[in-house]
Structures are given as C-alpha cells and as structure tokens.
Motif scaffolding. Structure first.
Motif, short mmCIF file in Angstrom:
data_model
loop_
_atom_site.label_atom_id
_atom_site.label_comp_id
_atom_site.label_asym_id
_atom_site.label_seq_id
_atom_site.Cartn_x
_atom_site.Cartn_y
_atom_site.Cartn_z
N SER A 113 0.84 -1.20 0.00
CA SER A 113 0.00 0.00 0.00
C SER A 113 0.87 1.25 0.00
CB SER A 113 -0.91 0.02 1.22
OG SER A 113 -1.97 0.95 1.02
N ASP A 114 0.29 2.33 -0.51
CA ASP A 114 0.97 3.63 -0.43
C ASP A 114 2.41 3.53 -0.93
OD1 ASP A 114 -1.25 3.42 1.75
OD2 ASP A 114 -0.99 5.55 1.40
N THR A 115 2.53 2.98 -2.13
CA THR A 115 3.87 2.81 -2.71
C THR A 115 4.44 4.16 -3.18
OG1 THR A 115 2.77 2.19 -4.76
CG2 THR A 115 3.61 0.41 -3.37
N HIS A 116 3.56 5.12 -3.49
CA HIS A 116 3.98 6.50 -3.80
C HIS A 116 5.17 6.53 -4.77
CE1 HIS A 116 1.41 8.79 -0.99
NE2 HIS A 116 1.46 7.69 -0.25
N PHE A 117 5.08 5.76 -5.86
CA PHE A 117 6.18 5.75 -6.82
C PHE A 117 6.38 7.13 -7.46
CE2 PHE A 117 5.66 1.10 -6.81
CZ PHE A 117 7.00 0.72 -6.81
N GLY A 177 -3.77 1.41 -3.14
CA GLY A 177 -3.79 2.83 -3.45
C GLY A 177 -2.60 3.67 -3.03
N ASP A 178 -2.66 4.94 -3.46
CA ASP A 178 -1.50 5.83 -3.43
C ASP A 178 -0.33 5.12 -4.13
OD1 ASP A 178 -3.00 7.75 -2.21
OD2 ASP A 178 -1.81 7.89 -0.38
N VAL A 179 -0.66 4.59 -5.31
CA VAL A 179 0.35 3.88 -6.12
C VAL A 179 1.40 4.87 -6.59
CG1 VAL A 179 0.67 2.69 -8.31
CG2 VAL A 179 -1.27 2.09 -6.83
N ILE A 209 -9.71 -1.34 0.51
CA ILE A 209 -10.07 0.06 0.32
C ILE A 209 -8.94 0.94 0.84
CG2 ILE A 209 -11.28 0.15 2.57
CD1 ILE A 209 -13.42 1.91 1.05
N HIS A 210 -8.64 2.03 0.11
CA HIS A 210 -7.49 2.85 0.52
C HIS A 210 -7.69 3.45 1.91
CE1 HIS A 210 -3.98 5.34 0.25
NE2 HIS A 210 -4.70 6.41 0.52
N HIS A 211 -8.82 4.15 2.11
CA HIS A 211 -9.07 4.80 3.41
C HIS A 211 -9.77 3.81 4.33
CE1 HIS A 211 -8.86 8.22 0.55
NE2 HIS A 211 -8.36 8.89 1.55
N GLY A 222 -4.92 1.23 3.72
CA GLY A 222 -3.62 1.90 3.86
C GLY A 222 -3.83 3.31 4.34
N HIS A 223 -3.33 4.27 3.57
CA HIS A 223 -3.56 5.71 3.73
C HIS A 223 -2.88 6.34 4.94
CE1 HIS A 223 -5.40 9.61 3.36
NE2 HIS A 223 -6.00 9.51 4.52
N THR A 224 -2.96 5.72 6.11
CA THR A 224 -2.52 6.39 7.33
C THR A 224 -1.01 6.42 7.48
OG1 THR A 224 -2.56 4.40 8.69
CG2 THR A 224 -4.63 5.63 8.49
N HIS A 225 -0.30 5.50 6.83
CA HIS A 225 1.14 5.30 7.03
C HIS A 225 1.42 4.94 8.50
CE1 HIS A 225 2.35 7.70 3.16
NE2 HIS A 225 1.16 7.15 3.05
N LEU A 226 0.41 4.35 9.14
CA LEU A 226 0.51 3.89 10.53
C LEU A 226 0.08 2.42 10.54
CD1 LEU A 226 -1.53 6.83 12.16
CD2 LEU A 226 0.96 6.59 12.21
FE LIG Z 1 -0.24 7.49 1.21
#
Ligand SMILES: [Fe+2]
Length: 322
Positions: free
Chosen positions: A32-36, A75-77, A192-194, A228-232
């Motif tokens: 999740s949240d790979t933020h490439f 998400g947050d690919v 789901i992302h959030h 994902g989303h939270t980075h926590l």
């Molecule tokens: Fe993110």
C-alpha cells in the motif's frame, strides 16, 4: 502467470477468477501507499523514503512468494498520479510472480490509474472471487469524483485531493451494498485505501465514519477490511470487524512507540470458516532507522498542527541551517 481475469457472471465457474483450483486457506499479500516517483526523481518531503529502493527491499524480503494466491495494492500507487509514475509502478509490480490487483488512493487520478497497468499480471478489477471468499476493491475517493449513470468515476478538472480523506458518496456506497449482496461466497472482504473507523485526529473524518456506520448493517457477509492511507501500520476494530492497515513505502510511523518505521507490507490468511489472520512485515535496514518522532510530526498527527504549519517549520529549519 495467468491469463485474462474472468468477469463475474460468466457461465464457467472456476474456484477463482483466474481459473485456478483454490485451497481452503487463501493467502494474499498487501502492498500500500507505494507513492512511486518518476525514475531518478528525488523523494519529496522531509524524511520521505526512496520508494523504488523501498520496493526493492520489500521484493527481496518477500523472496519466493509463489505460495501467495494474490497480491493486492491498496492505493496511493503514484505520488502525484502522473502517467510516468504509473510506468515505474507497473514495471515494479510486473516483477511479482503472482497476480496483482489494485484499487486507487487519494494520490491516484482516474485516467492515468485506469490506463496505468498494461502488464499481463496486473489488473484493477472491482470484484474477485478466490475460493470461499469474495474480495471487493472499493474506491474511497468516489464521493469527491463525478460518477456517470454507468458508475464510471472521473476526477473533476483541477482537483488534486492529495491530502483528502475518504468519501464514498452515494454511488460507491450503493455499489458496495449491491456487490456484497450479489456475492456467491459466504465471506466478503473489502480492500479500500481509506480504512473505516480511524481515530487518529489528523486522519479521522466524522463524515466518512458516518458513511460506513450507515452502510455496515447492510453488509452481513463482510468479515473485515484491508487498507492503507494512514502510514501507521495497525490493526483495530470497527463495527465489530477487524480493520488491517498496511505499511507505506514513503514513510511510516508508530505513534505508541513514537518512532519512525521502515517500509513494509502485510500478509493475510483467509480461512474457509471466515477467519482472517494478518501479519505486518517491516523491512528493517540502516536506510530507515527507527528514529524518535519529533514534536512537529506528533503535533500533526494529534491535530495540533496542519500540513502548512509543518511545511513552515521545515522551511524555518532549512533557513537556519543554510
Ligand atoms: Fe499514502
């Protein structure tokens, strides 16, 4: 590698959408949240990790992962939803040796996301059946998007939503209700992302929680959520259901220990009786030390500072050291 995903409703009914016989326990990995970023682009923001380096580390940590039935990406690919970032992401995910299915985050924009995964093991299916489980891939940005009569979602011109919280909107809530009711398996799980029910002040959103509170009673076969989303990275309970949150590749935090965390991923086992177990895997490495969290970041998560406040503090520090 598999062939094309079978669309729900086709007359042939295999054990899963990929035509495979499924075991009693379904094993899934989650990124999740790979933020490439584009190749060679510097990580953005104070303390942000090199997400391509994080992917290499996660891939090495995964090792031989043929035992997984599926890899999910929640998400947050891409960090800014740009087409060139999806090219980097798709090339990375294509190196996984199992099918990969993705849903979007608030950093992913409809057009580049929808067209961003041409490789044969990558898909953006909304519903997948594996053995005794139906997996829904929901879009928690839908409430901020335009949705046409056929349910196609598109971003409003000029919309960025890079810091947006979740919003289902009436169309997505109706889709989740209908897809859950139409499930041919006993158990349903929502990717789901959030994640619903987050209580951390920076991320908690009363409207989004209300949407889920209104919906959840109509979903008696849903057994839990993966987001994902939270980075926590975390596991908590919402409406008596487990909610699993996967680590990010960009930066992770532990608000209890008050430290940074390295990048990582989750693995899951889904049993035929509806049971779910999941584990967080963090890739400890000297590149991502578990430094203590500073007061500014703690203040951001606690709702005492805004993103703008944090940016101003970082700028002041840069000015003092230059
Ligand atoms: Fe993110």
């Amino acid at each position: 590698m598999r062939g094309a995903v079978r669309r729900p409703g086709q007359s042939h009914e295999p054990d899963d959408n990929y035509g495979r016989r499924m075991p009693d326990v379904i094993r899934i990995g989650q990124l999740s949240d790979t933020h490439f970023l584009e190749a060679g682009m510097e990580p953005e923001g104070a303390g942000a990790y090199d997400t391509s380096a994080a992917f290499e580390a996660v891939l090495a940590h995964l090792g031989d992962h043929e035992h997984l039935d599926l890899m999910v990406v929640t998400g947050d690919v891409a960090d800014h939803g740009r087409a060139a970032q999806y090219e980097v992401a798709a090339d990375a995910f294509a190196r996984l040796s199992v099918p990969v299915n993705l849903c979007p985050g608030n950093h992913d924009f409809d057009e580049p996301f929808a067209g961003g995964f041409p490789h044969s093991n990558l898909d953006v299916e909304r519903t997948l059946v594996l053995g005794d489980w139906t997996f829904l891939f929901a879009d928690s940005n839908s409430g901020q998007m335009r949705v046409d009569e056929e349910g196609n979602r598109s971003d409003l011109p000029g919309e960025t939503r890079l810091h947006s919280n979740g919003s289902l909107g009436t169309h997505e809530a109706a889709w989740i209700r209908e897809a859950s009711a139409a499930a041919t398996t006993e158990h349903v799980f929502v990717w789901i992302h959030h994640p619903p029910g987050v209580t951390v002040p920076l991320i908690a959103d009363a409207d989004y929680t209300s949407e889920w509170t209104a919906l959840i009673g109509d979903l008696p076969n849903v057994r839990g959520f993966g987001g994902g989303h939270t980075h926590l990275p975390a596991e908590f309970v919402f409406a008596d259901l487990p909610v699993f949150v996967s680590p990010s590749f960009k930066n992770n935090f532990d608000l209890d220990a008050k430290t940074w965390l390295p990048p990582g991923y989750r693995t899951y086992e889904f049993s035929a009786d509806g049971g779910i177990t999941s584990e967080v895997h963090l890739v400890d490495d000297e590149r991502w030390p578990r430094h203590p969290l500073g007061r500014a970041i703690l203040g951001l998560f606690n709702g005492e500072l805004t993103y703008d406040d944090l940016a101003a503090i970082a700028q002041r520090r840069r000015d003092q050291t230059s």
